[in-house]
Design a protein around this motif. Structure first.
Motif, PDB file in Angstrom:
ATOM      1  N   ARG A 310     -28.661  66.880  13.197  1.00  0.00           N
ATOM      2  CA  ARG A 310     -29.995  67.437  12.940  1.00  0.00           C
ATOM      3  C   ARG A 310     -29.983  68.570  11.923  1.00  0.00           C
ATOM      4  O   ARG A 310     -31.019  68.931  11.389  1.00  0.00           O
ATOM      5  N   ASN A 311     -28.794  69.142  11.671  1.00  0.00           N
ATOM      6  CA  ASN A 311     -28.746  70.183  10.640  1.00  0.00           C
ATOM      7  C   ASN A 311     -29.253  69.654   9.303  1.00  0.00           C
ATOM      8  O   ASN A 311     -29.890  70.380   8.542  1.00  0.00           O
ATOM      9  N   LEU A 314     -32.970  69.676   9.357  1.00  0.00           N
ATOM     10  CA  LEU A 314     -33.486  71.059   9.209  1.00  0.00           C
ATOM     11  C   LEU A 314     -33.410  71.497   7.747  1.00  0.00           C
ATOM     12  O   LEU A 314     -34.317  72.151   7.220  1.00  0.00           O
ATOM     13  N   THR A 351     -26.848  73.952  15.825  1.00  0.00           N
ATOM     14  CA  THR A 351     -28.144  73.462  15.334  1.00  0.00           C
ATOM     15  C   THR A 351     -29.291  74.185  16.036  1.00  0.00           C
ATOM     16  O   THR A 351     -30.302  74.525  15.400  1.00  0.00           O
ATOM     17  N   GLU A 355     -32.259  76.195  14.212  1.00  0.00           N
ATOM     18  CA  GLU A 355     -33.650  75.751  14.388  1.00  0.00           C
ATOM     19  C   GLU A 355     -34.527  76.885  14.931  1.00  0.00           C
ATOM     20  O   GLU A 355     -35.615  77.158  14.403  1.00  0.00           O
ATOM     21  N   GLN A 359     -37.703  78.851  13.153  1.00  0.00           N
ATOM     22  CA  GLN A 359     -39.053  78.910  13.750  1.00  0.00           C
ATOM     23  C   GLN A 359     -39.542  80.344  13.887  1.00  0.00           C
ATOM     24  O   GLN A 359     -40.733  80.614  13.846  1.00  0.00           O
TER      25      GLN A 359
END
Ligand code: NDP
Length: 389
Positions: A310-311, A314, A351, A355, A359
């Motif tokens: 998922r990096n 992102l 990750t 994340e 945010q």
């Protein structure tokens, strides 16, 4: 031109690292073409001293000032001047005594000295991708204002740069950044959650410093490279694509408006892009092993798994939104990677830290340099608090 004038004087920032030591091998093998003017390290004073005694630079900087006396004493009988501290990196970079800076410090720490070199008009061979991730718009604008060429060292960007030679009038349809996929290609989260530091540090194709090796295992490295490519080649996010190519023979590709694709190929050896950047625009001969089509005769390609890694998604988000988001992401990632390397968090936590930090930190659309620095600081503090460092 006299022989002396034709020697390119190199300021090697980050000389004790993976890129730095390989650059010194290239320089040693081409002593008639390059000399070393400046060497810098953070805390590896032993290697810095050894390098200084061998290459006889005009100056060295040890960023960790606790090591100053040891370096000073060891070089007391030489002509090399010794400086210490983070500030000295910037001050030395601003001295007009070299022809080209090889920016090979790892992480955000490389930004300020590189900026100083651009401010005094010195060409940059850029390994330190984080500089462009943090403040690519400002770096590239200053480079244009000061007519400073930025020659990429990262193998993918060197490949694209080489594909673009002679193509200045031709429009790029897209660039295709190849990725080895790292040591965990094909793995899923239930496997990754148990991955240990030692395992993540084993890259299948490249022998690199610890931070970039972990970034390669999480695919953050490819995300940083997408942002680096945007600034280096003035691309829109939709023109940048990532393709997993586990053999690491094609280092990247450019597709032009007519659909034609140019690729740059070779064995995975960082000495090649380092040498190209140091000698550009000339190519110089070497004895590096050559790629043999018969030995590696199958080249494969696949899409990156951005749901598991998922990096990368992102980073694509940061690439699309821009502003201070890439800088925030980079800062959180640096904190997360060093926490993982110290066994403080697990592989997938990295990750989450990135994340949550992305945010949390307020978005700034067009940051000033000061705002980039502030975002970096805020993101580091927030990420470190999350990990309870
Ligand atoms: P290393 O960790 O091997 O080396 C980093 C260098 O930076 C060392 O000389 C280190 O000094 C110095 N350094 C670390 N922290 C600081 C600091 N706070 N202030 C000043 N100097 C510091 O990294 P790599 O050589 O692997 O990578 C360097 C850069 O090149 C990175 O940005 C990486 O992404 C990029 N790159 C690297 C590739 C590779 O194959 N290694 C490939 C493509 C890009 P000391 O040794 O004393 O700690």
């Amino acid at each position: 031109m006299s022989k002396e004038q034709s020697i390119r004087r190199i300021a090697l920032f980050g000389s004790t690292g993976s890129i730095g030591t390989q650059a010194l091998e290239v320089i040693a093998a081409n002593a008639d073409k390059f000399s070393v003017e400046i060497l810098t390290a953070h805390s590896n004073e032993e290697l810095l001293i050894e390098q200084a005694l061998k290459f006889k630079p005009n100056m060295v900087v040890i960023a960790d000032d606790k090591k100053y006396l040891k370096v000073k004493e060891a070089l007391a009988t030489s002509d090399t001047k010794v400086f210490a501290g983070e500030k000295a990196l910037e001050e030395v970079a601003a001295i007009d005594c070299y022809d080209l800076m090889l920016a090979a410090i790892v992480g955000y720490a490389g930004l300020r000295p590189t900026l100083q070199a651009i401010n005094i008009g010195k060409p940059i061979a850029l390994a330190n991708k984080e500089t462009l991730v943090v403040a690519g718009d400002i770096i590239m604008r200053k480079a244009v204002e000061n007519r400073v060429p930025i020659i990429p060292v990262d193998s993918e960007h060197s490949a694209i740069f080489q594909c673009l030679v002679g193509e200045t009038r031709n429009k790029i349809e897209k660039v295709i950044l190849t990725a080895s996929g790292g040591p965990f290609l094909g793995r899923k989260p239930n496997y990754l959650v148990n991955v240990k530091r030692e395992h993540a540090l084993q890259h299948p194709n490249w022998n690199m410093g610890a931070k970039i090796t972990i970034d390669s295992a999480t695919l953050m490295n490819k995300g940083l490279e997408m942002i680096e490519a945007k600034w280096l080649f003035n691309l829109q996010p939709e023109q940048i694509r990532v393709l997993v190519h586990p053999q690491s023979i094609i280092h990247s590709m450019v597709q032009f408006e007519d659909g034609s694709i140019k690729a740059q190929m070779g064995l995975p050896d960082m000495k090649l892009p380092i040498q190209y950047a140091l000698s550009f625009p000339k190519r110089i001969p070497n004895q590096f092993p050559r790629y043999d089509f018969k030995k590696v005769n199958t080249l494969t390609f696949e899409e990156p798994d951005i749901r598991t890694f998922r990096n990368l998604s992102l980073a694509i988000d940061a690439l699309n939104k821009g502003g201070n988001l890439p800088s925030v992401m980079n800062a959180a990632n640096e904190i997360a990677v060093y926490a993982f390397l110290k066994n403080r968090i697990n592989f997938l936590d990295m990750t989450d830290v990135v994340e949550k930090t992305m945010q949390k930190i307020p978005f700034i659309d067009k940051p000033t340099l000061e705002e980039y620095f502030e975002s970096d600081g805020e993101a580091r503090t927030f990420a470190a608090d999350l990990i309870k460092l």
